[in-house]
Write a protein that holds these residues in place. Sequence first.
Motif, PDB file in Angstrom:
ATOM      1  N   LYS A  80      -4.650  -1.906  -4.123  1.00  0.00           N
ATOM      2  CA  LYS A  80      -4.526  -1.648  -2.691  1.00  0.00           C
ATOM      3  C   LYS A  80      -3.403  -0.636  -2.430  1.00  0.00           C
ATOM      4  O   LYS A  80      -3.577   0.322  -1.690  1.00  0.00           O
ATOM      5  CB  LYS A  80      -4.241  -2.977  -1.982  1.00  0.00           C
ATOM      6  N   TYR A  81      -2.255  -0.888  -3.026  1.00  0.00           N
ATOM      7  CA  TYR A  81      -1.103  -0.014  -2.810  1.00  0.00           C
ATOM      8  C   TYR A  81      -1.012   0.929  -4.018  1.00  0.00           C
ATOM      9  O   TYR A  81      -0.356   0.629  -5.017  1.00  0.00           O
ATOM     10  CB  TYR A  81       0.164  -0.848  -2.620  1.00  0.00           C
ATOM     11  N   ASN A  83       0.256   3.680  -5.203  1.00  0.00           N
ATOM     12  CA  ASN A  83       1.359   4.254  -5.969  1.00  0.00           C
ATOM     13  C   ASN A  83       2.421   3.230  -6.357  1.00  0.00           C
ATOM     14  O   ASN A  83       3.537   3.593  -6.693  1.00  0.00           O
ATOM     15  CB  ASN A  83       2.006   5.400  -5.172  1.00  0.00           C
ATOM     16  N   VAL A 163      13.615 -11.724  17.991  1.00  0.00           N
ATOM     17  CA  VAL A 163      12.322 -12.407  17.889  1.00  0.00           C
ATOM     18  C   VAL A 163      11.694 -12.254  16.501  1.00  0.00           C
ATOM     19  O   VAL A 163      10.916 -13.097  16.094  1.00  0.00           O
ATOM     20  CB  VAL A 163      11.318 -11.925  18.955  1.00  0.00           C
ATOM     21  N   TYR A 250       4.709 -13.799   8.086  1.00  0.00           N
ATOM     22  CA  TYR A 250       3.760 -13.071   8.935  1.00  0.00           C
ATOM     23  C   TYR A 250       4.255 -13.034  10.382  1.00  0.00           C
ATOM     24  O   TYR A 250       4.331 -11.975  10.990  1.00  0.00           O
ATOM     25  CB  TYR A 250       2.404 -13.785   8.842  1.00  0.00           C
ATOM     26  N   ILE A 251       4.641 -14.206  10.912  1.00  0.00           N
ATOM     27  CA  ILE A 251       5.008 -14.205  12.335  1.00  0.00           C
ATOM     28  C   ILE A 251       6.370 -13.575  12.581  1.00  0.00           C
ATOM     29  O   ILE A 251       6.623 -13.087  13.669  1.00  0.00           O
ATOM     30  CB  ILE A 251       4.905 -15.599  13.005  1.00  0.00           C
ATOM     31  N   ALA A 253       7.551 -11.048  10.645  1.00  0.00           N
ATOM     32  CA  ALA A 253       7.497  -9.713  10.025  1.00  0.00           C
ATOM     33  C   ALA A 253       8.577  -9.546   8.957  1.00  0.00           C
ATOM     34  O   ALA A 253       9.375  -8.609   8.978  1.00  0.00           O
ATOM     35  CB  ALA A 253       7.627  -8.633  11.098  1.00  0.00           C
ATOM     36  N   PRO A 255       9.554  -8.948   5.012  1.00  0.00           N
ATOM     37  CA  PRO A 255       8.902  -8.317   3.851  1.00  0.00           C
ATOM     38  C   PRO A 255       9.019  -9.147   2.574  1.00  0.00           C
ATOM     39  O   PRO A 255       9.488  -8.673   1.545  1.00  0.00           O
ATOM     40  CB  PRO A 255       9.659  -6.993   3.716  1.00  0.00           C
TER      41      PRO A 255
ATOM     42  N   GLU B  56       1.577  -2.277   5.773  1.00  0.00           N
ATOM     43  CA  GLU B  56       2.097  -1.285   4.832  1.00  0.00           C
ATOM     44  C   GLU B  56       1.004  -0.230   4.593  1.00  0.00           C
ATOM     45  O   GLU B  56      -0.152  -0.591   4.328  1.00  0.00           O
ATOM     46  CB  GLU B  56       2.420  -2.004   3.515  1.00  0.00           C
ATOM     47  N   PRO B  58      -1.298   1.772   2.517  1.00  0.00           N
ATOM     48  CA  PRO B  58      -1.642   1.581   1.109  1.00  0.00           C
ATOM     49  C   PRO B  58      -1.120   2.700   0.214  1.00  0.00           C
ATOM     50  O   PRO B  58      -0.792   2.479  -0.939  1.00  0.00           O
ATOM     51  CB  PRO B  58      -3.169   1.544   1.120  1.00  0.00           C
ATOM     52  N   ALA B  59      -1.034   3.920   0.764  1.00  0.00           N
ATOM     53  CA  ALA B  59      -0.479   5.033  -0.022  1.00  0.00           C
ATOM     54  C   ALA B  59      -0.159   6.170   0.927  1.00  0.00           C
ATOM     55  O   ALA B  59      -0.774   6.297   1.979  1.00  0.00           O
ATOM     56  CB  ALA B  59      -1.478   5.495  -1.071  1.00  0.00           C
ATOM     57  N   HIS B 232       9.313  -0.998   1.591  1.00  0.00           N
ATOM     58  CA  HIS B 232       7.910  -1.397   1.476  1.00  0.00           C
ATOM     59  C   HIS B 232       7.631  -2.720   2.196  1.00  0.00           C
ATOM     60  O   HIS B 232       8.429  -3.632   2.159  1.00  0.00           O
ATOM     61  CB  HIS B 232       7.512  -1.494   0.011  1.00  0.00           C
ATOM     62  N   ASP B 233       6.492  -2.738   2.844  1.00  0.00           N
ATOM     63  CA  ASP B 233       6.017  -3.911   3.595  1.00  0.00           C
ATOM     64  C   ASP B 233       6.905  -4.248   4.779  1.00  0.00           C
ATOM     65  O   ASP B 233       6.800  -5.330   5.343  1.00  0.00           O
ATOM     66  CB  ASP B 233       5.890  -5.154   2.690  1.00  0.00           C
ATOM     67  N   TYR B 234       7.794  -3.335   5.139  1.00  0.00           N
ATOM     68  CA  TYR B 234       8.668  -3.641   6.272  1.00  0.00           C
ATOM     69  C   TYR B 234       8.820  -2.468   7.242  1.00  0.00           C
ATOM     70  O   TYR B 234       8.514  -2.574   8.409  1.00  0.00           O
ATOM     71  CB  TYR B 234      10.043  -4.078   5.758  1.00  0.00           C
ATOM     72  N   LYS B 235       9.267  -1.316   6.734  1.00  0.00           N
ATOM     73  CA  LYS B 235       9.582  -0.233   7.659  1.00  0.00           C
ATOM     74  C   LYS B 235       9.575   1.118   6.945  1.00  0.00           C
ATOM     75  O   LYS B 235      10.017   1.223   5.802  1.00  0.00           O
ATOM     76  CB  LYS B 235      10.973  -0.488   8.250  1.00  0.00           C
ATOM     77  N   PHE B 257       7.610   0.207  12.043  1.00  0.00           N
ATOM     78  CA  PHE B 257       7.658  -1.147  11.494  1.00  0.00           C
ATOM     79  C   PHE B 257       6.262  -1.591  11.061  1.00  0.00           C
ATOM     80  O   PHE B 257       5.261  -1.020  11.490  1.00  0.00           O
ATOM     81  CB  PHE B 257       8.229  -2.116  12.529  1.00  0.00           C
ATOM     82  N   MET B 258       6.238  -2.602  10.231  1.00  0.00           N
ATOM     83  CA  MET B 258       4.941  -3.116   9.757  1.00  0.00           C
ATOM     84  C   MET B 258       4.828  -4.587  10.157  1.00  0.00           C
ATOM     85  O   MET B 258       5.060  -5.478   9.354  1.00  0.00           O
ATOM     86  CB  MET B 258       4.841  -2.949   8.245  1.00  0.00           C
ATOM     87  N   VAL B 259       4.556  -4.784  11.423  1.00  0.00           N
ATOM     88  CA  VAL B 259       4.452  -6.145  11.947  1.00  0.00           C
ATOM     89  C   VAL B 259       2.967  -6.474  12.061  1.00  0.00           C
ATOM     90  O   VAL B 259       2.258  -5.903  12.885  1.00  0.00           O
ATOM     91  CB  VAL B 259       5.129  -6.248  13.336  1.00  0.00           C
ATOM     92  N   ALA B 260       2.517  -7.381  11.223  1.00  0.00           N
ATOM     93  CA  ALA B 260       1.081  -7.666  11.171  1.00  0.00           C
ATOM     94  C   ALA B 260       0.635  -8.554  12.327  1.00  0.00           C
ATOM     95  O   ALA B 260      -0.465  -8.408  12.839  1.00  0.00           O
ATOM     96  CB  ALA B 260       0.738  -8.324   9.847  1.00  0.00           C
ATOM     97  N   GLU B 261       1.472  -9.483  12.722  1.00  0.00           N
ATOM     98  CA  GLU B 261       1.090 -10.447  13.754  1.00  0.00           C
ATOM     99  C   GLU B 261       1.185  -9.797  15.136  1.00  0.00           C
ATOM    100  O   GLU B 261       2.250  -9.350  15.559  1.00  0.00           O
ATOM    101  CB  GLU B 261       1.988 -11.680  13.642  1.00  0.00           C
ATOM    102  N   THR B 264       3.734 -11.253  17.664  1.00  0.00           N
ATOM    103  CA  THR B 264       5.128 -10.938  17.303  1.00  0.00           C
ATOM    104  C   THR B 264       5.454  -9.511  17.718  1.00  0.00           C
ATOM    105  O   THR B 264       6.500  -9.236  18.297  1.00  0.00           O
ATOM    106  CB  THR B 264       5.335 -11.088  15.781  1.00  0.00           C
ATOM    107  N   LEU B 268       8.234  -8.197  20.385  1.00  0.00           N
ATOM    108  CA  LEU B 268       9.243  -7.158  20.098  1.00  0.00           C
ATOM    109  C   LEU B 268       9.215  -6.084  21.185  1.00  0.00           C
ATOM    110  O   LEU B 268      10.253  -5.600  21.628  1.00  0.00           O
ATOM    111  CB  LEU B 268       8.985  -6.516  18.731  1.00  0.00           C
ATOM    112  N   GLU B 273      12.280  -3.836  21.614  1.00  0.00           N
ATOM    113  CA  GLU B 273      12.523  -3.458  20.225  1.00  0.00           C
ATOM    114  C   GLU B 273      11.410  -2.567  19.685  1.00  0.00           C
ATOM    115  O   GLU B 273      11.450  -2.136  18.542  1.00  0.00           O
ATOM    116  CB  GLU B 273      12.686  -4.717  19.365  1.00  0.00           C
TER     117      GLU B 273
END
Lengths: 306, 574
Positions: A80-81, A83, A163, A250-251, A253, A255, B56, B58-59, B232-235, B257-261, B264, B268, B273
């Motif tokens: 999926k990622y 690199n 939050v 998840y809620i 955010a 990492p 995130e 993917p590439a 990675h997976d954050y920002k 940012f990488m906020v999936a929910e 949430t 923000l 934010e």
Amino acid sequence: MFAFLVKRILYAIPVLLIVASLTFVLVRIVPGGPFDAERNLPKEIVANLEAKYNLNKPVHEQYFLYLGRLVKGDLGVSYKYANRTVNDIIGDAFPVSLQLGLVALVLAICIGVPLGALAGVNRGTAIDYISMFISTSGISLPSFVIGAGLIFIMGISLRILPVALWESPQHMILPAVTLAFGPAAYLARLTRASVLEILEKDWVRTARSKGLSKFSTVVKHVLRNAMIPVLTVLGPITASLITGSFVVEYIYAIPGMGRFFITAVSNRDYDLIMATTLVFSILLLITNTLVDIGYKFLDPRMEVDG
Amino acid sequence: MNLENTISNPQPTSLNRSSFIVSAIAIIAMSLVLLTGCASRSRFTPGVLRMNLGTEPPAIDWHITTDATSGDVIVNIMAGLTQYRKNLSAAPSCAESWEILDDGKRYVFHLRNDIFWTDGKPVTAYDFEYAWRRIEDPKTGAGYADFLNDVVNAKEINTGKIKDLTQLGAHALDAQTFEVRLKKPAAYFIYMTAHWATYPMRQDVVEKHKDRWTEPANIVTNGPFKLDRWQHDYKIELAANDKFFEGRPALDRIKMFMVAEQSTAFALFENDELDYVDNRSFSTHDVDRYRDSPYYKRVPLLQGTYIGFNCLKKPFDDKRVRRAIAMAVDKNVFPKLLRRGERPSNSWIPQEIPGSSSDAALTFDPEAARKDLADAGFAGGKGFPSVPLLYPNREDTRLIVESIQAQLKQNLGITIELLNQEWKVYLATRRQDPPQLFRANWIADFPDAQTFMNLFTTGNGNNHTRWSNKTYDKLVETAEGELDQKKRVGLYQQADRILCHDEAAIVPTFVTTQNLLLKPWTKGIEFNALDIQFFKTGRIDDSNESLNKVEPPAEIIKPATKPIEPANSEVKKP
């Protein structure tokens, strides 16, 4: 002790091999592959991708290739990622989950054990009922409800805590509380039950009749013995907390690694699924070993063996 | 002495001691929380945009990735031969002009001489040549390699039939001139040169850093921003590129940012934010709450949804049955269910794109539907088999398919089973053996009817209907090479009518929209129908300038009327 540790390590090898093998087979049985997408890739491109990641080889060959890499500490690549290697992903995410998990673990122990002990010692009183109400709520309420509630109250309404996000120690408070709530409640119930059982023992009666204060009896003798079943569950609780929680990460955010337990499967990111499973298994083995060592400290009569 | 009673009722001193400790800890903790939390903070930082990518990317290697999240980063750090204007026409970018030669089979791009990579080296035609060869190289494993199938030898190289990459019909004639040879005229080709898959790339950087070349310390780009930080997976943080050839952007920094929910992310935003939210962070419930806000915007997207029939499976091998289904479904119901500004489809080609027509698809007509069904031998729905309708497990999709199920029961008296599958299982089922009915969607790669109409040609890997129609194939093929825009539109309209009306191989349901909510200080960001967000014109400031003065409301953004024309005065015609 040394023999015990050696035995445990030797015992861990076949366990991990079985876990790795089962996971390897299971992820490939599930329908859908890593390159399935809304926009179907042409066959030729899928063939190029499969060749790039050795997915065009027979499954048994893929298995031995994987094991060969695993022995060298190479957890593989992410489909999926593109690199990033799985080592990179786990290396980035695990410290975050570890940090959050340890804070939550300390919170869970510091809240759950005293709460349970207070309830046990004060059985049938208001303290008992309040403690058990709190712990029943903690067990019954899913973390996404607790998390959403805390975000709404502390973040949006009162505006005293962030939050979400992972920017400062302040950002850790709500997720750590959310993560700790369930285990704290479970520890409280377990501690209460255990304390009640110990309080029935003859030696407690003897200690009290010999003039030992109530406080000393409970803290020095009752709690110490009541901790044995608590310690048993601390192994899996610790492993689960420090590998991260999907819901909490998840809620808020965050990492951490918890999200990969779900997303790796939904993405069919085979090597990442393998890695998360193996990391969890290794931590479980380590924490269980530590728990066994802990038994010896709590009760020197106990035999520690592999 | 009854020890049980004693233990259950401890001495007051012990209890007080415990209570005191617990209370003290609680008070200290709360005080710390309040002290740390009460620090005042400003609602925004001028020049700093905070947005949510959702996940995130993917590439960031623009040959590897095919997803929109990565695209949101790439389009802001890179520039291609051309770029999309707000109305989606192609405008000059790295290429200041281009020539279309040999009846549309040869394009010659003339590059600006003032474009530099972030390390100071000039951007040349050789960087494009390398990039186009790399995307077709099978070793790259590029998901968008087929994007350039119209280029001479592209497919042959990508499938390994030709090993020599220099045989690709894309060459640097000199440092400022890039030539592309096509197998056949492709009226939509110019749009491809605005897509990230065709951006230039630095050979030395890729070869030096290999798989790590897109990390912030290694990557070299030529766009308005540069990749500054990637947690990675954050920002991801982008910083303004002072050397950008169109001038330094007004924004100094973008925090992605990488906020999936979704909830949430919206919390923000409400907490100041995030500076704007889009569909990724904006639930239907929140859309309802903010629908009347002056900062709520809606942009129609080139994303069509449809119900597909497996035309090889009974009873949908009979077009009368397909037509009956198409006429028994009232598409006007869907926007009311989803409440996000969806537009019912009258055509498979979205109305923003030339070739779309308002009457290409069958309209809601239960009586005619019942007649067609009766003609096919299922009068009143009698004898109609119970068929599955496959859909992925998403809440919005569930609402749609349940509505379709109820409408078919009510209007035709037939029962369909809803078959819900996890996303990847759904994709695999649809790819390997599509059931009689399935729900799907399609997102345009570029703003041209070709991207929608080619989908249902015979043998297309994404044609899950298995439908095949020679007339349709011929019309689409002719339209692809037709350079006369008027004729081309007519060809696509004919094909669209065959697809959605005469043969009813699909039932186009609705076109989706991007729902946006911006803070008053968020200005100038370009949101377009391709769902690409360009930040080079964006600003974060507290000037009193009204948002609507900065850019027109999204609803009135009009499509390009002549999308295939280069539409710039600098273009040299042969």
